[in-house]
Each structure stands twice: as structure tokens, then as C-alpha cells.
Design a protein around this motif. Structure first.
Motif, PDB file in Angstrom:
ATOM      1  N   ALA A  46      22.419 -19.812   7.776  1.00  0.00           N
ATOM      2  CA  ALA A  46      22.225 -20.296   6.405  1.00  0.00           C
ATOM      3  C   ALA A  46      22.555 -19.209   5.388  1.00  0.00           C
ATOM      4  O   ALA A  46      22.433 -18.011   5.671  1.00  0.00           O
ATOM      5  CB  ALA A  46      20.784 -20.758   6.221  1.00  0.00           C
ATOM      6  N   LYS A  47      22.960 -19.661   4.220  1.00  0.00           N
ATOM      7  CA  LYS A  47      23.262 -18.766   3.102  1.00  0.00           C
ATOM      8  C   LYS A  47      22.111 -17.754   2.925  1.00  0.00           C
ATOM      9  O   LYS A  47      20.935 -18.144   2.921  1.00  0.00           O
ATOM     10  CB  LYS A  47      23.415 -19.606   1.823  1.00  0.00           C
ATOM     11  N   GLY A  48      22.461 -16.476   2.807  1.00  0.00           N
ATOM     12  CA  GLY A  48      21.444 -15.443   2.580  1.00  0.00           C
ATOM     13  C   GLY A  48      20.909 -14.812   3.854  1.00  0.00           C
ATOM     14  O   GLY A  48      20.223 -13.795   3.793  1.00  0.00           O
ATOM     15  N   GLU A  49      21.218 -15.429   5.022  1.00  0.00           N
ATOM     16  CA  GLU A  49      20.708 -14.840   6.268  1.00  0.00           C
ATOM     17  C   GLU A  49      21.617 -13.704   6.738  1.00  0.00           C
ATOM     18  O   GLU A  49      22.827 -13.702   6.481  1.00  0.00           O
ATOM     19  CB  GLU A  49      20.597 -15.918   7.357  1.00  0.00           C
ATOM     20  N   ALA A  50      20.993 -12.753   7.442  1.00  0.00           N
ATOM     21  CA  ALA A  50      21.749 -11.590   7.920  1.00  0.00           C
ATOM     22  C   ALA A  50      22.223 -11.835   9.346  1.00  0.00           C
ATOM     23  O   ALA A  50      21.519 -12.466  10.147  1.00  0.00           O
ATOM     24  CB  ALA A  50      20.871 -10.352   7.877  1.00  0.00           C
ATOM     25  N   VAL A  51      23.407 -11.330   9.651  1.00  0.00           N
ATOM     26  CA  VAL A  51      23.956 -11.482  11.001  1.00  0.00           C
ATOM     27  C   VAL A  51      24.551 -10.161  11.471  1.00  0.00           C
ATOM     28  O   VAL A  51      25.216  -9.457  10.719  1.00  0.00           O
ATOM     29  CB  VAL A  51      25.002 -12.638  11.059  1.00  0.00           C
ATOM     30  N   TYR A  52      24.241  -9.811  12.719  1.00  0.00           N
ATOM     31  CA  TYR A  52      24.849  -8.648  13.368  1.00  0.00           C
ATOM     32  C   TYR A  52      25.839  -9.136  14.410  1.00  0.00           C
ATOM     33  O   TYR A  52      25.609 -10.172  15.044  1.00  0.00           O
ATOM     34  CB  TYR A  52      23.795  -7.829  14.111  1.00  0.00           C
ATOM     35  N   VAL A  53      26.899  -8.374  14.610  1.00  0.00           N
ATOM     36  CA  VAL A  53      27.734  -8.604  15.791  1.00  0.00           C
ATOM     37  C   VAL A  53      27.524  -7.416  16.718  1.00  0.00           C
ATOM     38  O   VAL A  53      27.220  -6.324  16.253  1.00  0.00           O
ATOM     39  CB  VAL A  53      29.245  -8.713  15.452  1.00  0.00           C
ATOM     40  N   SER A  54      27.686  -7.639  18.018  1.00  0.00           N
ATOM     41  CA  SER A  54      27.668  -6.507  18.954  1.00  0.00           C
ATOM     42  C   SER A  54      29.061  -6.345  19.550  1.00  0.00           C
ATOM     43  O   SER A  54      29.505  -7.169  20.353  1.00  0.00           O
ATOM     44  CB  SER A  54      26.652  -6.726  20.074  1.00  0.00           C
ATOM     45  N   TYR A  55      29.743  -5.265  19.126  1.00  0.00           N
ATOM     46  CA  TYR A  55      31.060  -4.986  19.719  1.00  0.00           C
ATOM     47  C   TYR A  55      30.907  -4.600  21.193  1.00  0.00           C
ATOM     48  O   TYR A  55      31.785  -4.871  22.012  1.00  0.00           O
ATOM     49  CB  TYR A  55      31.752  -3.853  18.947  1.00  0.00           C
ATOM     50  N   LEU A  56      29.777  -3.978  21.517  1.00  0.00           N
ATOM     51  CA  LEU A  56      29.530  -3.583  22.917  1.00  0.00           C
ATOM     52  C   LEU A  56      29.465  -4.821  23.803  1.00  0.00           C
ATOM     53  O   LEU A  56      30.009  -4.846  24.904  1.00  0.00           O
ATOM     54  CB  LEU A  56      28.191  -2.845  23.019  1.00  0.00           C
ATOM     55  N   ALA A  57      28.749  -5.850  23.302  1.00  0.00           N
ATOM     56  CA  ALA A  57      28.618  -7.081  24.081  1.00  0.00           C
ATOM     57  C   ALA A  57      29.972  -7.771  24.197  1.00  0.00           C
ATOM     58  O   ALA A  57      30.359  -8.235  25.276  1.00  0.00           O
ATOM     59  CB  ALA A  57      27.601  -8.002  23.405  1.00  0.00           C
ATOM     60  N   ALA A  58      30.724  -7.837  23.074  1.00  0.00           N
ATOM     61  CA  ALA A  58      32.033  -8.501  23.097  1.00  0.00           C
ATOM     62  C   ALA A  58      32.950  -7.831  24.120  1.00  0.00           C
ATOM     63  O   ALA A  58      33.732  -8.496  24.809  1.00  0.00           O
ATOM     64  CB  ALA A  58      32.667  -8.444  21.704  1.00  0.00           C
ATOM     65  N   ASN A  59      32.834  -6.524  24.254  1.00  0.00           N
ATOM     66  CA  ASN A  59      33.661  -5.787  25.210  1.00  0.00           C
ATOM     67  C   ASN A  59      33.309  -6.091  26.657  1.00  0.00           C
ATOM     68  O   ASN A  59      34.030  -5.695  27.575  1.00  0.00           O
ATOM     69  CB  ASN A  59      33.500  -4.275  24.995  1.00  0.00           C
ATOM     70  N   ARG A  60      32.186  -6.767  26.877  1.00  0.00           N
ATOM     71  CA  ARG A  60      31.786  -7.127  28.251  1.00  0.00           C
ATOM     72  C   ARG A  60      31.851  -8.641  28.460  1.00  0.00           C
ATOM     73  O   ARG A  60      31.226  -9.172  29.374  1.00  0.00           O
ATOM     74  CB  ARG A  60      30.353  -6.655  28.526  1.00  0.00           C
ATOM     75  N   ASP A  61      32.561  -9.337  27.571  1.00  0.00           N
ATOM     76  CA  ASP A  61      32.628 -10.798  27.682  1.00  0.00           C
ATOM     77  C   ASP A  61      33.534 -11.176  28.857  1.00  0.00           C
ATOM     78  O   ASP A  61      34.743 -10.899  28.830  1.00  0.00           O
ATOM     79  CB  ASP A  61      33.186 -11.369  26.363  1.00  0.00           C
ATOM     80  N   PRO A  62      32.962 -11.818  29.884  1.00  0.00           N
ATOM     81  CA  PRO A  62      33.764 -12.129  31.080  1.00  0.00           C
ATOM     82  C   PRO A  62      34.890 -13.128  30.821  1.00  0.00           C
ATOM     83  O   PRO A  62      35.822 -13.229  31.618  1.00  0.00           O
ATOM     84  CB  PRO A  62      32.728 -12.694  32.067  1.00  0.00           C
ATOM     85  N   GLU A  63      34.801 -13.852  29.690  1.00  0.00           N
ATOM     86  CA  GLU A  63      35.890 -14.798  29.362  1.00  0.00           C
ATOM     87  C   GLU A  63      37.165 -14.042  28.985  1.00  0.00           C
ATOM     88  O   GLU A  63      38.261 -14.591  29.013  1.00  0.00           O
ATOM     89  CB  GLU A  63      35.485 -15.655  28.152  1.00  0.00           C
ATOM     90  N   VAL A  64      37.019 -12.784  28.590  1.00  0.00           N
ATOM     91  CA  VAL A  64      38.161 -12.005  28.104  1.00  0.00           C
ATOM     92  C   VAL A  64      38.496 -10.863  29.053  1.00  0.00           C
ATOM     93  O   VAL A  64      39.667 -10.524  29.256  1.00  0.00           O
ATOM     94  CB  VAL A  64      37.861 -11.445  26.688  1.00  0.00           C
ATOM     95  N   PHE A  65      37.458 -10.252  29.649  1.00  0.00           N
ATOM     96  CA  PHE A  65      37.657  -9.080  30.503  1.00  0.00           C
ATOM     97  C   PHE A  65      37.171  -9.416  31.914  1.00  0.00           C
ATOM     98  O   PHE A  65      35.961  -9.572  32.127  1.00  0.00           O
ATOM     99  CB  PHE A  65      36.888  -7.872  29.960  1.00  0.00           C
ATOM    100  N   ALA A  66      38.113  -9.514  32.860  1.00  0.00           N
ATOM    101  CA  ALA A  66      37.702  -9.763  34.246  1.00  0.00           C
ATOM    102  C   ALA A  66      36.907  -8.545  34.720  1.00  0.00           C
ATOM    103  O   ALA A  66      37.235  -7.411  34.351  1.00  0.00           O
ATOM    104  CB  ALA A  66      38.942  -9.970  35.116  1.00  0.00           C
ATOM    105  N   ASP A  67      35.906  -8.771  35.535  1.00  0.00           N
ATOM    106  CA  ASP A  67      35.036  -7.693  36.035  1.00  0.00           C
ATOM    107  C   ASP A  67      34.642  -6.739  34.907  1.00  0.00           C
ATOM    108  O   ASP A  67      34.895  -5.525  34.966  1.00  0.00           O
ATOM    109  CB  ASP A  67      35.738  -6.895  37.151  1.00  0.00           C
ATOM    110  N   PRO A  68      33.975  -7.262  33.895  1.00  0.00           N
ATOM    111  CA  PRO A  68      33.688  -6.418  32.715  1.00  0.00           C
ATOM    112  C   PRO A  68      32.820  -5.209  33.007  1.00  0.00           C
ATOM    113  O   PRO A  68      32.868  -4.233  32.268  1.00  0.00           O
ATOM    114  CB  PRO A  68      32.977  -7.388  31.752  1.00  0.00           C
ATOM    115  N   GLU A  69      32.027  -5.265  34.087  1.00  0.00           N
ATOM    116  CA  GLU A  69      31.126  -4.138  34.377  1.00  0.00           C
ATOM    117  C   GLU A  69      31.840  -3.015  35.106  1.00  0.00           C
ATOM    118  O   GLU A  69      31.263  -1.957  35.356  1.00  0.00           O
ATOM    119  CB  GLU A  69      29.915  -4.591  35.231  1.00  0.00           C
TER     120      GLU A  69
END
Ligand code: HEM
Length: 410
Positions: free
Chosen positions: A315-338
Motif C-alpha cells: 500500500a501507498k506509504g509502506e516501506a519495502v526492502y529487497v534482498s539482493y543476497l536472496a535474489a542471488n540464491r533464487d533457484p529459478e535463475v541459478f542452478a545449484d545456488p548454494e
């Protein structure tokens, strides 16, 4: 259960995310749990007010960071829940601006960060690195590579880029450490920030040499001085920008410290890179992807209107964080992310962020990391930890993670 005021749907519970002192490159267990909970969760960090949204999936992270409906400028006026106890933004700092002002500020220093701008530093950076390594080798093992190499090298390079005289490097280093940590008290941090601002204001007020270096490429301070003179930016915007670039410059110390820690604790990786110099640039990118560079999350964004993300309305006015660390471990994009897969390709990691706030120093950081990996591989035959891996001290209470010391022998 709390419900979303826009959709009337139930909201996920707010998860408290404490400040953790993690060892080595261990992935934050709270972040791992949040990633499992769903694409959009709610978090409460140790400082500031209320809760904020957290976005962890790669596509959503890229969508949010590239969406002008989320503002950075508004963050400066809100006490958003956050990790840092003391974060007090400098007026006009680039991290807290939105386009078009943000674009205007970034444009003023862009020539220093183009391929040509960064490449002009390569030979000089290599010479500064060689000198440091020569000194370490001359003194013989053991050595603390954080103190002898990983701290002084990025500091020297960023001072060179900025146009800060070599004699002022220790002062910049001390201020940067104080600004990034509240270990010595919030007031001490604030004073260091004011001192660094006054220092840059003073340098920018001095008459400048328009010529740049032998290739006609100017230092960051030279470019900022020019932009002030041309009325493109104000003096206080220039100071805010100089401060962030100077501080950002030292990020390589911790990141490359983590790189070396990984290579020393997984000797098969170091061996592979010793034997195959051509594999190093790709390996640097994979290490950048894998390294949990920071604790928790960095700066938030605030929704300027209701925006749907991953099927939920922020909603308007709410704060949102993104985690680049988490995105870098997304299995949809990086096979064997760990796993660290040295020749991973393609490797579209977001370690330097995404969207308009993409890291100013990304190219410089890559250059420095490559030069450091070359030095680890080629100049220290038999390089190994001088203490058991579990005894390598890692920074505590830090926003950016990395080894406090790296005792090695060879
Ligand atoms: C490996 C080292 C580094 C990493 C992992 C890194 C990572 C990042 C990330 C994730 C962002 C934030 C993106 C966002 O706000 O969404 C950022 C922004 C920034 N970085 Fe870096 N960085 C590194 C090195 C550097 C260096 C060497 C410099 C300066 C020479 C630098 C200067 C900056 C600045 C000024 C910003 C703010 C950009 C803006 O808000 O427009 N960084 N960096």
C-alpha cells in the motif's frame, strides 16, 4: 490476523530479524527462513519504527528496484525499521534521491566510472598492489592480509579515483570505519560524517585544475567541482555524493576478504584458479554472487501508490526492502545456488544492485577484485590460513560482513 487494507486479504506475520554475528560466509538463517515463507514477507529489524515488506525472489527484486513507484527520497523522512542504529543520511546523498535528481547527480561523476575512466586506474592500481605485496613478501610469513593488503589497497584506489592526496588516506579510513559502525557511539559516527563532509567541502572549494590526468580523465572531485561551477549540482549535493563514493570504495576490503576466505577454505578452488588464469574473471563474478556481502538488508524504498508485487498489494506509504543476497540464491535463475560454480555462465547476479541505484563502483570493484585474485594466485605460492578456519575472526556488529583479520602463511 491483520488484513491488507486494499485487498482485505490476510497479511503474513511480522518476523523479527535480529542483528546476527555470523561466521565466515554462512548464509543468514533468518533470511533463509523468510525465503522459504514466500516471495513477500514482513520484517521488523532492531532499529526504527514498525515493520517493512521484504522481497526475496530474483524477478520481484528486479521489478521493485526498477519501479519508479517506489521512492528512495521518502526514506530520508521516515524512521523505517532498519538494521543500522545510527543511519542519518547526508542531505542530497545519491542513495536517497529519486530520478530526475538522482540521474542528474549520477551524471556529474559518470565519466570517472566508464570503462575508460576505470581502466585509466588499472596500471596505477596494479602498481600500488605490487608495492603492498612486495612489502609483505619482504617481511615474510605470517601476515594478516586484511591489515596488509585488503584494507590499504581499495583505500588507495578509491583515494586515487577521488583525487584525495595519499597523505590523507589514514584519515579517510578512520572516518569511513566510524561512519559505518556505531561501535564507538552514535555521536562519534555522526561527528566522523561531519568531519568527512567538511573535508570534501574544503577540497571542493579550492581552485581546481581543469586538465585531468594525462588522458584528460578527471578525478571524482575534479568532476564534482566542474559540475558545481556549471550549476549542475549544488555544493552540498557534491559533498553528499563524494562521501558515499569514498565510503563505498572500501566495500572491496570486506568483499575481497570473503573471496580470499572462500578460496583458502576450499583449496581446490584456489588451485583451479592458479592453473587457469583465464577462468578468473568468471570466478570473481561467481564469488560476488555467492558472498553474503552484508548483514540483513540495506536501504528500503517507500511505495508512492498501491503496487502489486508477487500477488500482494504494497500500500501507498509502506516501506519495502529487497534482498539482493536472496535474489542471488533464487533457484529459478541459478542452478545449484548454494554451490560455488566457478565457471557459472550466464551469471546475472545482482550483487551490485539493480535499477537506477545500481552500484556506482561496480566496474572498479570488479577490477580491484580481479587484481587481488591475481595476487593471491600468482604472488603467494603455497598461500594458506595460518589458523584453523573457525578461528578466523569476522567483524561483529557490522553492516558489511567480512574477516576482521586474515592470518595467512605461505
Ligand atoms: C564488491 C564491492 C561492492 C559491492 C558488493 C557493492 C554493492 C552495492 C550495492 C548492492 C548497492 C546498492 C544498490 C541499491 O541501493 O539498491 C551499491 C550502491 C553504491 N555503491 Fe557499491 N558496492 C561495492 C563497491 C563499491 C565501490 C568500490 C564504490 C565506489 C568507488 C561503491 C559506491 C557505491 C555508491 C556511491 C552507491 C550508491 C548508488 C546510488 O544509490 O545511486 N561501491 N553498491
Amino acid at each position: 490476523m491483520e488484513v491488507c487494507p486494499v485487498t482485505g486479504r490476510g497479511l503474513p506475520p511480522v518476523r523479527h530479524w535480529p542483528a546476527l554475528d555470523l561466521h565466515g560466509t554462512d548464509f543468514d538463517p533468518v533470511l533463509a527462513e523468510l525465503m522459504r515463507q514466500g516471495p513477500l514477507t514482513r520484517i521488523k529489524l532492531p532499529n526504527g519504527d514498525g515493520w517493512a515488506w521484504l522481497v526475496t525472489r530474483y524477478d520481484d527484486v528486479r521489478a521493485v528496484t526498477n519501479d519508479p513507484r517506489f521512492s528512495r527520497k521518502l526514506v530520508a523522512d521516515h524512521d523505517v525499521t532498519r538494521l543500522a542504529p545510527h543511519f542519518i543520511p547526508v542531505d542530497g546523498a545519491v542513495g536517497f534521491e529519486d530520478p530526475p535528481d538522482h540521474t542528474r547527480l549520477r551524471r556529474s561523476v559518470a565519466p570517472a566510472f566508464t570503462t575508460r575512466g576505470v581502466e585509466r586506474l588499472r596500471a596505477k592500481a596494479r602498481a600500488m598492489l605490487d608495492e603492498l605485496v612486495d612489502g609483505i613478501l619482504a617481511d615474510g610469513p605470517p601476515a594478516d592480509l586484511t591489515e596488509r593488503l585488503l584494507a590499504p589497497f581499495p583505500l588507495a584506489v578509491v583515494c586515487e579515483l577521488m583525487g584525495v592526496p595519499a597523505s590523507d588516506r589514514p584519515k579517510m579510513h578512520e572516518w569511513t570505519n566510524l561512519i559505518l559502525s556505531s561501535a564507538q557511539g552514535v555521536e562519534r559516527s555522526q561527528r566522523a560524517k561531519e568531519d568527512m563532509c567538511a573535508y570534501f567541502a574544503d577540497l571542493l572549494a579550492q581552485p581546481r585544475d581543469d586538465g585531468g590526468d594525462a588522458d584528460g580523465v578527471e578525478s571524482v572531485l575534479g568532476l564534482l567541482g566542474g559540475a558545481i561551477a556549471d550549476g549542475e549540482i549544488t555544493a552540498s549535493e557534491a559533498v553528499g555524493l563524494a562521501l558515499l563514493i569514498q565510503i563505498g570504495g572500501e566495500a572491496v576490503t570486506n568483499n575481497a576478504g570473503n573471496m580470499l576466505y572462500i578460496l583458502l577454505t576450499r583449496p581446490e578452488l584456489l588451485e583451479r584458479l592458479r592453473e587457469d588464469p583465464a577462468a578468473r574473471p568468471r570466478a570473481v563474478d561467481e564469488l560476488l554472487r555467492y558472498i553474503p556481502h552484508r548483514s540483513a538488508v540495506g536501504l528500503s524504498r517507500i511505495a508512492l501508490e498501491d503496487v502489486e508485487v508477487a500477488g500482494t498489494v504494497i500500500a501507498k506509504g509502506e516501506a519495502v526492502y529487497v534482498s539482493y543476497l536472496a535474489a542471488n540464491r533464487d533457484p529459478e535463475v541459478f542452478a545449484d545456488p548454494e554451490d560455488v560454480v566457478l565457471d557459472r555462465s550466464p551469471n546475472p547476479h545482482v550483487s551490485f544492485g539493480y535499477g537506477p541505484h545500481y552500484c556506482v563502483g561496480a566496474m572498479l570493484a570488479r577490477l580491484e577484485s580481479e587484481l587481488l585474485v591475481d595476487a593471491f594466485c600468482d604472488r603467494f605460492p603455497g598461500l594458506r590460513l595460518a589458523v584453523p578456519a573457525a578461528e578466523v575472526p569476522f567483524r561483529r556488529g557490522a553492516l558489511i560482513r567480512g574477516p576482521q583479520a586474515l592470518p595467512v602463511t605461505w
